[in-house]
Scaffold this active site. Structure first.
Site, short mmCIF file in Angstrom:
data_model
loop_
_atom_site.label_atom_id
_atom_site.label_comp_id
_atom_site.label_asym_id
_atom_site.label_seq_id
_atom_site.Cartn_x
_atom_site.Cartn_y
_atom_site.Cartn_z
N ALA A 1 4.30 4.06 3.17
CA ALA A 1 3.86 2.84 2.49
C ALA A 1 3.97 1.68 3.48
O ALA A 1 4.54 1.83 4.57
CB ALA A 1 4.72 2.55 1.27
N LYS A 2 3.44 0.53 3.12
CA LYS A 2 3.68 -0.69 3.89
C LYS A 2 3.34 -1.88 3.02
O LYS A 2 2.46 -1.79 2.16
CB LYS A 2 2.80 -0.72 5.14
CG LYS A 2 3.19 -1.78 6.14
CD LYS A 2 4.51 -1.45 6.83
CE LYS A 2 4.38 -1.39 8.31
NZ LYS A 2 5.37 -0.63 8.97
N GLY A 3 4.06 -2.97 3.24
CA GLY A 3 3.78 -4.19 2.50
C GLY A 3 3.63 -5.36 3.45
O GLY A 3 4.03 -5.28 4.61
N SER B 1 0.85 -1.19 0.00
CA SER B 1 0.00 0.00 0.00
C SER B 1 0.88 1.24 0.00
O SER B 1 1.72 1.41 0.88
CB SER B 1 -0.90 0.00 1.24
OG SER B 1 -1.55 1.25 1.38
#
Ligand code: GLU
Length: 416
Positions: free
Chosen positions: A104-106, A59
């Site tokens: 962001a982050k994954g 994201s």
């Protein structure tokens, strides 16, 4: 433990702060949603030759202040909404400490304990290949998060560089030193927790050397925080992990408990301690509570039973908004995650700067610069809290962070 949706929690936190900001509702609405979310299905060969599918996400929440930035989590409970929330928290975290990065982050839905190292490598390389069009040193820079570390970062970097036929160490941070990592990065999240705790006790005019401390979660962040807070003279009386906790009213040896965990896989069973549950740890009568596990650790009911005077959040999102309301009403000082655990991304930023400079800083320089970033951000948060008469430090952090993102957006215009 609560089942609150973390993405709704993030949106509520933005709304709470928005009430004190002179920002149009439509602009505020924009700051409550990710710009884009990539969802991937990764097909990975298991060691027995069979093929297994894993769901993954990235994201990208907001890029107004710089390249997207945030970790990659491997956990069975990863979900689209969790990753979206975590990417929003990254956005406001980078803004609160004023480093020129977005959020962001994954994550991959996987229990890494069930995969061999070779399977984890194939999984990480498959994920990196899917993310390749989105990432890059000037686009989106991943990093470690829950259950990932130097090893995964090195695989990710190597996959990206191989596919791009270049060298680009700044595509990811949290690498091993020999692969372009930074001194001090492994300890950075725990170190910022220690600085935040020190500043909070100073603010309250209380002596940290007389404080008792409980730490929930004994991974990289929690165990380093415990050790560094202990080094300041506080007494760590209880720590826990997902298997349970250990308690010694006379104080534990934070470093020795970590060695025990490294050997046995858990803190439980550490010599001469009482066992306790995570819930009992969170409601212990201590001066300082450090939740360093996962989000939603403390809900409103548990918040009623919290006995600590100060909470310093090392995990992302450990308190639900309802818990926050209860603790604000009970005058418990909460230093929010977006400041207290920002050491990780701050030293990631230093790592990225060093990668661009092709020059390595000393550990002393990294730690000094980190200290000035965290203490400076703490002072700005206290200023915002006092001058706007805000209900708590979390709202103050969001007021500072959202304003910075909104300013960058306004200055950039609104195209197309
Ligand atoms: N995963 C860490 C966090 O939640 C670090 C992110 C980074 O270094 O980019 O802040």
């Amino acid at each position: 433990m609560s089942d609150a949706n973390p993405f709704e929690s993030l949106q509520e936190q933005v709304d709470d702060a928005g009430a004190y900001l002179d920002i149009d509702d439509d602009v505020l609405e924009r700051l409550k949603h990710p710009e884009r979310v990539l969802e991937v299905t990764l097909s990975v060969e298991r060691d027995d030759g069979s093929l297994e599918q894993f769901e993954g996400f990235r994201s990208q929440f907001n890029g107004d202040r710089g390249p997207y930035k945030g970790g990659i989590r491997y956990h069975p409970n990863v979900s689209r909404d969790e990753v979206k929330a975590l990417s929003g928290w990254m956005t406001y975290k980078c803004a609160v400490v004023d480093i020129p990065l977005g959020g962001a982050k994954g994550g991959i839905v996987v229990d890494p304990d069930e995969l061999s190292a070779a399977e984890l490598e194939r999984l990480t390389r498959a994920y990196a290949a899917e993310l390749r069009p989105l990432v890059g040193p000037d686009r989106d820079i991943p990093a470690p998060d829950v259950n990932t570390g130097q090893r995964e970062m090195n695989w990710f970097k190597d996959t990206y560089e191989t596919l791009e036929r270049t060298t680009a160490p700044g595509v990811i941070t949290g690498k091993a030193i020999s692969s372009g990592g930074s001194e001090g990065r492994v300890e950075a999240t725990g170190r910022s927790t220690m600085f935040a705790a020190r500043e909070a006790f100073d603010y309250l005019d209380r002596d940290l050397t007389e404080a008792t401390v409980a730490v929930q979660g004994y991974g990289n962040a929690g165990s380093v925080a415990a050790r560094l807070i202990e080094e300041l003279g506080a007494t760590v009386v209880a720590v826990s992990d997902s298997s349970g906790g250990v308690y010694d009213p006379d104080g534990l040896d934070a470093h020795a408990v970590k060695s025990h965990k490294n050997e046995t896989g858990t803190v439980t069973g550490y010599a001469d301690t009482e066992e306790l549950t995570n819930e009992e740890l969170l409601t212990l009568d201590v001066d300082l509570l450090v939740p360093a596990a996962l989000e939603n650790a403390i809900d409103a009911d548990l918040a009623e039973a919290v006995e600590a005077d100060v909470i310093v959040e090392t995990a992302n999102g450990p308190l639900t908004p309802a818990a926050d309301d209860v603790l604000t009403g009970r005058d418990v000082l909460v230093v929010p995650d977006v400041l207290a655990n920002a050491g990780g991304v701050t030293v990631s930023y230093f790592e990225w700067v060093q990668n661009r400079q092709r020059f390595a800083w000393s550990e002393a320089r990294v730690n000094d610069e980190l200290e000035s970033v965290i203490t400076g951000a703490f002072d700005e948060l206290v200023d915002a809290y006092k001058s706007n008469d805000l209900p708590n430090f979390r709202t103050a952090a969001y007021v500072v962070g959202i304003q910075r993102v909104a300013d960058a957006y306004a200055e950039g215009g609104n195209w197309p």
